[in-house]
Design an enzyme around this catalytic site. Structure first.
Site, PDB file in Angstrom:
ATOM      1  N   GLN A 187       0.831  -1.204   0.000  1.00  0.00           N
ATOM      2  CA  GLN A 187       0.000   0.000   0.000  1.00  0.00           C
ATOM      3  C   GLN A 187       0.872   1.263   0.000  1.00  0.00           C
ATOM      4  O   GLN A 187       1.932   1.301   0.621  1.00  0.00           O
ATOM      5  CB  GLN A 187      -0.937   0.011   1.217  1.00  0.00           C
ATOM      6  CG  GLN A 187      -0.228   0.032   2.567  1.00  0.00           C
ATOM      7  CD  GLN A 187      -1.179   0.061   3.760  1.00  0.00           C
ATOM      8  OE1 GLN A 187      -2.401   0.071   3.617  1.00  0.00           O
ATOM      9  NE2 GLN A 187      -0.628   0.083   4.970  1.00  0.00           N
ATOM     10  N   HIS A 201       0.737  -4.609   2.850  1.00  0.00           N
ATOM     11  CA  HIS A 201      -0.618  -4.771   3.390  1.00  0.00           C
ATOM     12  C   HIS A 201      -0.816  -6.242   3.744  1.00  0.00           C
ATOM     13  O   HIS A 201      -1.250  -6.561   4.841  1.00  0.00           O
ATOM     14  CB  HIS A 201      -1.679  -4.292   2.393  1.00  0.00           C
ATOM     15  CG  HIS A 201      -3.093  -4.406   2.904  1.00  0.00           C
ATOM     16  ND1 HIS A 201      -4.152  -3.728   2.372  1.00  0.00           N
ATOM     17  CD2 HIS A 201      -3.628  -5.140   3.912  1.00  0.00           C
ATOM     18  CE1 HIS A 201      -5.269  -4.024   3.031  1.00  0.00           C
ATOM     19  NE2 HIS A 201      -4.976  -4.886   3.967  1.00  0.00           N
ATOM     20  N   PHE A 212      -2.765  -5.174  13.331  1.00  0.00           N
ATOM     21  CA  PHE A 212      -2.808  -5.320  11.873  1.00  0.00           C
ATOM     22  C   PHE A 212      -2.228  -6.681  11.470  1.00  0.00           C
ATOM     23  O   PHE A 212      -2.838  -7.425  10.698  1.00  0.00           O
ATOM     24  CB  PHE A 212      -2.000  -4.179  11.253  1.00  0.00           C
ATOM     25  CG  PHE A 212      -2.084  -4.024   9.756  1.00  0.00           C
ATOM     26  CD1 PHE A 212      -3.172  -4.483   9.020  1.00  0.00           C
ATOM     27  CD2 PHE A 212      -1.051  -3.387   9.065  1.00  0.00           C
ATOM     28  CE1 PHE A 212      -3.240  -4.305   7.629  1.00  0.00           C
ATOM     29  CE2 PHE A 212      -1.104  -3.198   7.684  1.00  0.00           C
ATOM     30  CZ  PHE A 212      -2.196  -3.671   6.974  1.00  0.00           C
ATOM     31  N   HIS A 246      -4.567  -9.459  12.440  1.00  0.00           N
ATOM     32  CA  HIS A 246      -5.702  -9.521  11.516  1.00  0.00           C
ATOM     33  C   HIS A 246      -5.282 -10.231  10.224  1.00  0.00           C
ATOM     34  O   HIS A 246      -6.002 -11.097   9.719  1.00  0.00           O
ATOM     35  CB  HIS A 246      -6.200  -8.107  11.210  1.00  0.00           C
ATOM     36  CG  HIS A 246      -7.172  -8.037  10.069  1.00  0.00           C
ATOM     37  ND1 HIS A 246      -8.541  -8.200  10.231  1.00  0.00           N
ATOM     38  CD2 HIS A 246      -6.977  -7.852   8.747  1.00  0.00           C
ATOM     39  CE1 HIS A 246      -9.131  -8.109   9.052  1.00  0.00           C
ATOM     40  NE2 HIS A 246      -8.211  -7.899   8.131  1.00  0.00           N
ATOM     41  N   GLU A 247      -4.126  -9.847   9.690  1.00  0.00           N
ATOM     42  CA  GLU A 247      -3.669 -10.432   8.418  1.00  0.00           C
ATOM     43  C   GLU A 247      -3.378 -11.920   8.582  1.00  0.00           C
ATOM     44  O   GLU A 247      -3.702 -12.731   7.703  1.00  0.00           O
ATOM     45  CB  GLU A 247      -2.432  -9.683   7.899  1.00  0.00           C
ATOM     46  CG  GLU A 247      -2.735  -8.254   7.450  1.00  0.00           C
ATOM     47  CD  GLU A 247      -3.714  -8.183   6.275  1.00  0.00           C
ATOM     48  OE1 GLU A 247      -3.518  -8.888   5.283  1.00  0.00           O
ATOM     49  OE2 GLU A 247      -4.699  -7.417   6.366  1.00  0.00           O
ATOM     50  N   LYS A 271      -6.929 -13.699   9.088  1.00  0.00           N
ATOM     51  CA  LYS A 271      -7.786 -13.698   7.894  1.00  0.00           C
ATOM     52  C   LYS A 271      -7.137 -14.441   6.718  1.00  0.00           C
ATOM     53  O   LYS A 271      -7.794 -15.216   6.033  1.00  0.00           O
ATOM     54  CB  LYS A 271      -8.106 -12.258   7.481  1.00  0.00           C
ATOM     55  CG  LYS A 271      -8.997 -12.155   6.244  1.00  0.00           C
ATOM     56  CD  LYS A 271      -9.487 -10.726   6.014  1.00  0.00           C
ATOM     57  CE  LYS A 271     -10.409 -10.638   4.796  1.00  0.00           C
ATOM     58  NZ  LYS A 271     -10.865  -9.254   4.557  1.00  0.00           N
ATOM     59  N   HIS A 272      -5.853 -14.174   6.493  1.00  0.00           N
ATOM     60  CA  HIS A 272      -5.200 -14.700   5.281  1.00  0.00           C
ATOM     61  C   HIS A 272      -4.161 -15.792   5.571  1.00  0.00           C
ATOM     62  O   HIS A 272      -4.147 -16.829   4.908  1.00  0.00           O
ATOM     63  CB  HIS A 272      -4.528 -13.557   4.520  1.00  0.00           C
ATOM     64  CG  HIS A 272      -5.477 -12.488   4.054  1.00  0.00           C
ATOM     65  ND1 HIS A 272      -6.329 -12.660   2.994  1.00  0.00           N
ATOM     66  CD2 HIS A 272      -5.714 -11.229   4.517  1.00  0.00           C
ATOM     67  CE1 HIS A 272      -7.048 -11.558   2.805  1.00  0.00           C
ATOM     68  NE2 HIS A 272      -6.704 -10.671   3.719  1.00  0.00           N
TER      69      HIS A 272
HETATM   70  P1  5GP Z   1     -11.604  -4.165  -0.409  1.00  0.00           P
HETATM   71  O1  5GP Z   1     -13.022  -4.514  -0.350  1.00  0.00           O
HETATM   72  O2  5GP Z   1     -11.213  -2.954   0.368  1.00  0.00           O
HETATM   73  O3  5GP Z   1     -10.975  -4.236  -1.770  1.00  0.00           O
HETATM   74  O4  5GP Z   1     -10.872  -5.348   0.353  1.00  0.00           O
HETATM   75  C1  5GP Z   1     -11.094  -5.583   1.714  1.00  0.00           C
HETATM   76  C2  5GP Z   1     -10.266  -6.766   2.151  1.00  0.00           C
HETATM   77  O5  5GP Z   1     -10.731  -7.968   1.521  1.00  0.00           O
HETATM   78  C3  5GP Z   1      -8.784  -6.714   1.771  1.00  0.00           C
HETATM   79  O6  5GP Z   1      -8.016  -5.956   2.648  1.00  0.00           O
HETATM   80  C4  5GP Z   1      -8.432  -8.172   1.830  1.00  0.00           C
HETATM   81  O7  5GP Z   1      -8.297  -8.623   3.148  1.00  0.00           O
HETATM   82  C5  5GP Z   1      -9.646  -8.807   1.216  1.00  0.00           C
HETATM   83  N1  5GP Z   1      -9.529  -8.908  -0.254  1.00  0.00           N
HETATM   84  C6  5GP Z   1     -10.028  -8.029  -1.182  1.00  0.00           C
HETATM   85  N2  5GP Z   1      -9.763  -8.463  -2.425  1.00  0.00           N
HETATM   86  C7  5GP Z   1      -9.083  -9.623  -2.293  1.00  0.00           C
HETATM   87  C8  5GP Z   1      -8.570 -10.548  -3.232  1.00  0.00           C
HETATM   88  O8  5GP Z   1      -8.663 -10.391  -4.459  1.00  0.00           O
HETATM   89  N3  5GP Z   1      -7.943 -11.637  -2.734  1.00  0.00           N
HETATM   90  C9  5GP Z   1      -7.813 -11.853  -1.401  1.00  0.00           C
HETATM   91  N4  5GP Z   1      -7.190 -12.953  -1.018  1.00  0.00           N
HETATM   92  N5  5GP Z   1      -8.315 -11.006  -0.485  1.00  0.00           N
HETATM   93  C10 5GP Z   1      -8.937  -9.905  -0.928  1.00  0.00           C
HETATM   94  P1  5GP Z   2      -8.314  -6.243   5.236  1.00  0.00           P
HETATM   95  O1  5GP Z   2      -8.746  -5.074   4.471  1.00  0.00           O
HETATM   96  O2  5GP Z   2      -6.915  -6.763   5.003  1.00  0.00           O
HETATM   97  O3  5GP Z   2      -9.321  -7.279   5.522  1.00  0.00           O
HETATM   98  O4  5GP Z   2      -8.247  -5.584   6.639  1.00  0.00           O
HETATM   99  C1  5GP Z   2      -7.503  -4.500   6.950  1.00  0.00           C
HETATM  100  C2  5GP Z   2      -7.781  -4.326   8.412  1.00  0.00           C
HETATM  101  O5  5GP Z   2      -6.592  -3.942   9.021  1.00  0.00           O
HETATM  102  C3  5GP Z   2      -8.812  -3.274   8.674  1.00  0.00           C
HETATM  103  O6  5GP Z   2      -9.543  -3.624   9.819  1.00  0.00           O
HETATM  104  C4  5GP Z   2      -7.961  -2.053   8.937  1.00  0.00           C
HETATM  105  O7  5GP Z   2      -8.565  -1.151   9.830  1.00  0.00           O
HETATM  106  C5  5GP Z   2      -6.742  -2.672   9.592  1.00  0.00           C
HETATM  107  N1  5GP Z   2      -5.527  -1.933   9.317  1.00  0.00           N
HETATM  108  C6  5GP Z   2      -4.651  -1.565  10.262  1.00  0.00           C
HETATM  109  N2  5GP Z   2      -3.644  -0.881   9.720  1.00  0.00           N
HETATM  110  C7  5GP Z   2      -3.875  -0.824   8.397  1.00  0.00           C
HETATM  111  C8  5GP Z   2      -3.164  -0.237   7.321  1.00  0.00           C
HETATM  112  O8  5GP Z   2      -2.107   0.385   7.446  1.00  0.00           O
HETATM  113  N3  5GP Z   2      -3.706  -0.394   6.074  1.00  0.00           N
HETATM  114  C9  5GP Z   2      -4.865  -1.077   5.875  1.00  0.00           C
HETATM  115  N4  5GP Z   2      -5.308  -1.178   4.616  1.00  0.00           N
HETATM  116  N5  5GP Z   2      -5.561  -1.634   6.878  1.00  0.00           N
HETATM  117  C10 5GP Z   2      -5.067  -1.517   8.133  1.00  0.00           C
END
Ligand code: 5GP
Ligand code: 5GP
Length: 226
Positions: A34, A61, A111, A114-115, A118-119
């Site tokens: 990011q 990220h 963070f 969470h990563e 989730k992943h």
């Molecule tokens: P956003 O809806 O903001 O694009 O994505 C929210 C979150 O959904 C991302 O931070 C990530 O955790 C997950 N995500 C969104 N798009 C993808 C994708 O194409 N592949 C995976 N593995 N996770 C995703």
């Molecule tokens: P994702 O979008 O990967 O599912 O989730 C991102 C989560 O991590 C959200 O809950 C967001 O508030 C938190 N987060 C903490 N620090 C960061 C950051 O630097 N960038 C992003 N994209 N999400 C962050």
């Protein structure tokens, strides 16, 4: 003879089922970085980590297991919580390369947790917790996006660049076209937010992306300073 053949086929079938059960539950990783200038601009408020303002650089990220059809697994193992003690040797590199910009200010562990949950838990067949975070840090060290873009005259100076020139610079340097994701600032302009590279299931080698994310960019994107 015929029944031997039938038994052979059955064994083959059972074996395939067994292999299916232990094989990876994903096809490849997205390695997502990011641009902090865009996160902070669009979120209106972002908060610097308790360790201070991050470097002027792309930050990690996540490393996200994905399927070739574009869908992805998530939260795969509730029995595998994040344990910072397992990655204590990586923390200083994490603070530099994987800073959290969400509010309120934090030391990053929420963070990372969470990563992982989730992943990361969806690639446990290939990488344990230490291996997962180390793989992401090594990828970050291997691909210096800011330098790659700078070498093509693309800098975080608040000016606009064509999305294709950004993509072309990264393809030229890494060999693979990236996914580029934008968000929209207060005046409705598209700005460079995240860069997606694809990585094989070992977490170490870049590959051609089987599918690119729909990045919501217009053809010209802002690259705000940070
Ligand atoms: P956003 O809806 O903001 O694009 O994505 C929210 C979150 O959904 C991302 O931070 C990530 O955790 C997950 N995500 C969104 N798009 C993808 C994708 O194409 N592949 C995976 N593995 N996770 C995703
Ligand atoms: P994702 O979008 O990967 O599912 O989730 C991102 C989560 O991590 C959200 O809950 C967001 O508030 C938190 N987060 C903490 N620090 C960061 C950051 O630097 N960038 C992003 N994209 N999400 C962050």
């Amino acid at each position: 003879m015929k029944s031997n053949f039938a038994i052979f086929i059955k064994l083959l079938f059972v074996q395939c089922l067994a292999i299916g059960c232990v094989s990876q539950g994903f096809d490849f990783f997205y390695f997502v970085q990011q641009w902090p200038g865009s996160y902070c601009d669009t979120k209106q408020s972002c908060c610097y980590p308790t360790t201070g303002k991050p470097e002027t650089d792309f930050g990690i990220h996540g490393l996200w297991p994905n399927y070739n059809d574009g869908s992805y697994p998530s939260n795969c193992d509730p029995d595998s919580p994040f344990h910072q003690s397992e990655i204590s040797d990586l923390i200083s590199r994490m603070q530099t390369s994987w800073p959290s910009l969400a509010c309120p200010s934090s030391n990053g562990s929420a963070f990372w947790s969470h990563e992982w949950e989730k992943h990361g838990t969806c690639s446990e067949s290939d990488l344990d917790q230490h291996g997962y975070f180390e793989a992401a840090l090594s990828l970050k060290d291997k691909v210096d996006l800011l330098q790659i873009l700078k070498s093509s005259g693309i800098q975080a100076d608040g000016r606009s660049y064509s999305k294709s020139s950004i993509s072309e610079a990264i393809r030229g340097a890494t060999g693979y076209a990236p996914g580029i994701e934008c968000n929209v600032d207060a005046s409705g302009n598209s700005q460079l937010y995240q860069i997606y590279l694809c990585v094989d299931t070992s977490g170490s080698n870049l590959i051609k992306c089987p599918v690119l994310p729909n990045g919501r960019c217009s053809s010209i994107v802002d690259f705000p300073s940070f």
